[in-house]
Design a protein around this motif. Structure first.
Motif, PDB file in Angstrom:
ATOM      1  N   PHE A 144      18.259 -14.723  21.510  1.00  0.00           N
ATOM      2  CA  PHE A 144      19.502 -14.264  22.132  1.00  0.00           C
ATOM      3  C   PHE A 144      20.738 -14.846  21.434  1.00  0.00           C
ATOM      4  N   GLU A 172      22.403  -9.120  31.007  1.00  0.00           N
ATOM      5  CA  GLU A 172      21.480  -8.182  31.656  1.00  0.00           C
ATOM      6  C   GLU A 172      20.052  -8.440  31.195  1.00  0.00           C
ATOM      7  N   LYS A 173      19.876  -8.655  29.912  1.00  0.00           N
ATOM      8  CA  LYS A 173      18.530  -8.928  29.396  1.00  0.00           C
ATOM      9  C   LYS A 173      18.084 -10.355  29.730  1.00  0.00           C
ATOM     10  N   ASP A 201      23.698 -11.719  26.199  1.00  0.00           N
ATOM     11  CA  ASP A 201      23.382 -10.447  26.846  1.00  0.00           C
ATOM     12  C   ASP A 201      22.806 -10.796  28.217  1.00  0.00           C
ATOM     13  N   HIS A 232      28.587 -15.272  24.693  1.00  0.00           N
ATOM     14  CA  HIS A 232      28.300 -13.935  24.167  1.00  0.00           C
ATOM     15  C   HIS A 232      26.904 -13.448  24.559  1.00  0.00           C
ATOM     16  N   THR A 237      32.087 -17.306  31.006  1.00  0.00           N
ATOM     17  CA  THR A 237      32.539 -16.481  29.882  1.00  0.00           C
ATOM     18  C   THR A 237      34.052 -16.490  29.730  1.00  0.00           C
TER      19      THR A 237
END
Length: 382
Positions: free
Chosen positions: A33, A17-18, A15, A13, A358
């Motif tokens: 995160f 992109e960050k 993020d 799960h 994922t």
């Protein structure tokens, strides 16, 4: 050939992109995160997936250890193993912890005790995997990587002697000094559970594992097929130097595997999740992966030769499939690729990673069922 479903338990799960803004997905990726509510659900989902693999006929189910990373949520694999033992009670399914990072342990006796407990709880179904831990673990633990091999060997000797001994003994080494070593409880399997050695191809590790007093199976992890062949041959050559012939039971391979109705469907369903694994979760600077002193120059050169951009450049599914970094396809395609590698090395231990990147639960279970029903039964004769 025997099959052991393997799981990393990644934090899928994330993020991404960050997270990509940070230097690495290991060591210094902020723990902010991680959402504990989502993570708690993932643990249950992942345990269910491994139990499902046992339901689908896999010979064993496997976990491992990593620290301070979204790549794998098992800093204490013994805890996951205990849950799997309870969920598979009364079966013959092996529980493989491949593996525990021995050099970063403060006291090896704790690992001896934990594994002995697991062997008792499982009625002798435990497989003990021992590793040095990848270079990132040394940044996370503060252990000097220069002493990685020495600490590994001393910890191994303490653990195996503790399992077999029926009275206390003293151990004096350069890194561990313990006046009274006495393992309570003792493991069910005597002189101890079988030991596997996962490896990236370190020459020193291969030499040590192949020694006649050990003959430990070496499990090549995430390696392309040419690397698997090369390092399996190195192991067999070393065995000959020691005066014996290595068998396929001493050779293994672990890699992501996805099975679907056709090659096209398999590549479409697995592709985005293979991308997350190789192009995001594997984002590790070389200095993190191979800190100074962690490995010899010859082993570093050999391992880097086969990494070919993993963690440092964008990798496409087509190239990964061609090199054999993963297996994705129909049951016939997956069987063909495994048969082809077996013909080259004779390996008999296969640990397919049933979940990667994922990949969602429904696809994990679909692929696991197809592997268990249409791949494994056709290859057991090898």
């Amino acid at each position: 050939m025997k099959f052991y479903a393997f799981h990393l338990m990644p934090y899928r799960h994330l993020d991404f992109e960050k997270a990509d803004e940070y230097r690495s997905y290991w060591v210094n990726l902020p723990s902010g995160f991680y959402d504990p509510k989502l993570g708690a659900k993932l643990y249950h989902e992942y345990i269910d997936q491994l139990v499902y693999a046992a339901d689908c006929g896999f010979d064993g189910i496997s976990v491992n250890e990593h620290h301070q990373t979204a790549y794998g949520l098992m800093p204490a694999p013994n805890l996951i193993a205990s849950a799997l033992i309870e969920r598979t009670r009364g079966r013959d399914t092996k529980i493989a912890v491949i593996g525990r990072a021995l050099p970063i342990a403060g006291n090896p006796i704790t690992i001896a005790e934990e594994f002995a407990m697991l062997d008792n709880l499982s009625d002798g179904r435990l497989i003990a995997g021992f590793v040095r831990g990848i270079g990132c673990e040394y940044h996370s633990s503060g252990v000097n990587p220069i002493y990685s091999h020495d600490r590994f060997h001393e910890a191994h000797d303490i653990i195996t002697r503790a399992w077999a001994a029926d009275k206390p003994f003293a151990y004096e080494g350069d890194h561990y000094n313990i006046n009274y070593v006495s393992c309570w409880p003792r493991p069910v399997q005597q002189p101890g559970p079988p030991i596997w050695i996962p490896s990236q191809g370190s020459g020193e590790t291969i030499d040590w594992a192949a020694a006649p007093e050990r003959k430990y199976p070496m499990i090549m992890a995430f390696s392309p097929t040419d690397a698997v062949v090369r390092f399996h041959e190195v192991y067999k050559a070393k065995a000959r130097e020691f005066g014996y012939e290595a068998t396929g039971d001493q050779l293994g391979w672990s890699t992501p595997v996805y099975v679907a109705e056709t090659d096209e469907i398999a590549e479409r369903e697995a592709g985005p999740h293979i991308d997350k694994l190789f192009n995001h979760f594997f984002h590790i600077p070389v200095e993190y992966l191979f800190p100074p002193g962690y490995t010899s120059v010859r082993s570093f050169q050999a391992m880097m030769e086969f990494r070919k951009g993993i963690g440092t450049e964008k990798l496409e599914l087509k190239g990964l499939l061609q090199r054999g970094n993963c297996i994705v396809g129909s049951p016939a395609t997956v069987r063909e690729k495994l048969e082809a590698l077996h013909a080259r090395t004779g390996f008999r231990i296969m640990a397919p990673m049933i979940q990667f990147g994922t990949l969602p639960d429904e696809l994990v279970k679909k692929s696991t069922q197809m592997f268990g029903e249409e791949v494994a039964p056709r290859l057991r004769h090898l």
